[in-house]
Design a protein around this motif. Sequence first.
Motif, short mmCIF file in Angstrom:
data_model
loop_
_atom_site.label_atom_id
_atom_site.label_comp_id
_atom_site.label_asym_id
_atom_site.label_seq_id
_atom_site.Cartn_x
_atom_site.Cartn_y
_atom_site.Cartn_z
N LYS A 82 -13.79 2.14 -9.28
CA LYS A 82 -13.20 3.53 -8.87
C LYS A 82 -11.84 3.01 -8.61
O LYS A 82 -11.25 2.04 -8.21
CB LYS A 82 -13.69 3.48 -7.28
CG LYS A 82 -15.28 4.01 -7.44
CD LYS A 82 -15.91 4.26 -6.30
CE LYS A 82 -15.23 5.82 -5.81
NZ LYS A 82 -15.88 6.24 -4.43
N VAL A 83 -10.94 3.95 -9.22
CA VAL A 83 -9.42 3.74 -9.14
C VAL A 83 -8.78 4.91 -8.61
O VAL A 83 -9.03 6.09 -8.87
CB VAL A 83 -8.99 3.56 -10.45
CG1 VAL A 83 -7.37 3.34 -10.72
CG2 VAL A 83 -9.74 2.34 -11.38
N TRP A 84 -7.99 4.78 -7.76
CA TRP A 84 -7.11 5.66 -7.09
C TRP A 84 -5.80 5.47 -6.80
O TRP A 84 -5.43 4.10 -6.59
CB TRP A 84 -7.71 6.43 -5.91
CG TRP A 84 -7.81 5.57 -4.76
CD1 TRP A 84 -7.14 5.62 -3.61
CD2 TRP A 84 -9.10 4.51 -4.53
NE1 TRP A 84 -7.62 4.74 -2.68
CE2 TRP A 84 -8.68 4.17 -3.21
CE3 TRP A 84 -10.10 4.16 -4.98
CZ2 TRP A 84 -9.73 2.98 -2.35
CZ3 TRP A 84 -10.89 3.02 -4.36
CH2 TRP A 84 -10.52 2.50 -3.20
N LEU A 85 -4.93 6.33 -6.17
CA LEU A 85 -3.74 5.74 -5.64
C LEU A 85 -3.49 6.17 -4.34
O LEU A 85 -3.94 7.36 -3.86
CB LEU A 85 -2.13 6.70 -6.43
CG LEU A 85 -2.31 6.31 -7.95
CD1 LEU A 85 -1.13 7.14 -8.44
CD2 LEU A 85 -1.98 4.75 -7.91
N ASP A 86 -3.09 5.35 -3.38
CA ASP A 86 -2.66 5.77 -2.11
C ASP A 86 -1.41 5.97 -1.82
O ASP A 86 -0.62 5.28 -2.18
CB ASP A 86 -3.10 4.20 -1.02
CG ASP A 86 -4.53 4.44 -0.71
OD1 ASP A 86 -5.37 5.49 -0.52
OD2 ASP A 86 -5.02 3.18 -0.45
N LEU A 87 -1.16 7.31 -1.51
CA LEU A 87 0.23 7.75 -1.26
C LEU A 87 0.73 7.95 -0.05
O LEU A 87 0.05 8.63 0.98
CB LEU A 87 0.42 9.40 -1.88
CG LEU A 87 -0.25 9.35 -3.33
CD1 LEU A 87 0.04 10.78 -4.11
CD2 LEU A 87 0.50 8.32 -4.29
N LEU A 88 1.68 7.08 0.50
CA LEU A 88 2.34 7.22 1.78
C LEU A 88 3.58 7.74 1.73
O LEU A 88 4.30 7.40 0.84
CB LEU A 88 2.65 5.65 2.36
CG LEU A 88 3.25 5.80 3.89
CD1 LEU A 88 2.32 6.47 4.80
CD2 LEU A 88 3.25 4.12 4.05
N TYR A 89 3.83 8.91 2.55
CA TYR A 89 4.88 9.97 2.35
C TYR A 89 5.99 9.35 3.66
O TYR A 89 5.36 8.54 4.45
CB TYR A 89 4.73 11.33 2.62
CG TYR A 89 3.93 12.03 1.52
CD1 TYR A 89 4.76 12.62 0.69
CD2 TYR A 89 2.65 11.81 1.44
CE1 TYR A 89 4.09 13.28 -0.35
CE2 TYR A 89 1.97 12.73 0.27
CZ TYR A 89 2.81 13.47 -0.34
OH TYR A 89 2.08 13.67 -1.69
N HIS A 90 7.13 9.58 3.37
CA HIS A 90 8.09 9.08 4.28
C HIS A 90 7.99 9.80 5.83
O HIS A 90 8.46 8.90 7.06
CB HIS A 90 9.59 9.51 4.05
CG HIS A 90 10.06 8.71 2.63
ND1 HIS A 90 10.26 7.49 2.81
CD2 HIS A 90 10.40 9.13 1.51
CE1 HIS A 90 10.75 7.15 1.68
NE2 HIS A 90 10.69 7.89 0.78
#
Length: 202
Positions: A156-164
């Motif tokens: 399982k592949v995904w991106l964890d996006l953390l915004y400012h």
Amino acid sequence: MIGPEAIVNQVWQGIVPADWRIVRGKRRSAFAAGVSAAAVTFAGMALFTMLIGVFASGPGKIAGYPALIVVGVAVAALALLAGIVVTVTAAIRNAGDPDPLIVLLSNGFVEYVSRHKPIIGILYAELATVDLRIRGQTQTWRNQAAGQYQSAARKKVWLDLLYHDGQRERWTPRANFGPRLAICQAISKAHALYDVLYGSGR
């Protein structure tokens, strides 16, 4: 970055700047959706008939026919009907809808899946970090023909996006764009380069 809708429209019109990378995808076919619906309906109805005890009092007969055959035919007919309905509905829903696409830009990316789902547009300047996540899973099953157990690894592949602003979001492609790892790696590397060049807007 211009608006996500404008970017998608430019791709459809063939107006693609040299620094845009287009990844074209495929949506699930109407026939495949119908087959899945038929299989799920058949399994569900078969389980339901067993739970309510259709055969609890012995074979029996329905309208002069063996109950097992009557119920089996009814379940198969309902499953076939469900499959046809889902196939036709999906075909109508997707008629004239362009194939999914992801546009990889130097300052972000855009994902279009269908007219019925929102277009996603993400700017690297808004992201503090982009973390690539991979989770391995191993599935094991018995191969009746070979008489032995076999296993296969799935990732399982995904991106964890953390915004400012502290908001977190998980992103994974919503359609079949090929190997997910390659797309997620491309986005992660593009964000890292943007961060080096521009400091992600900081």
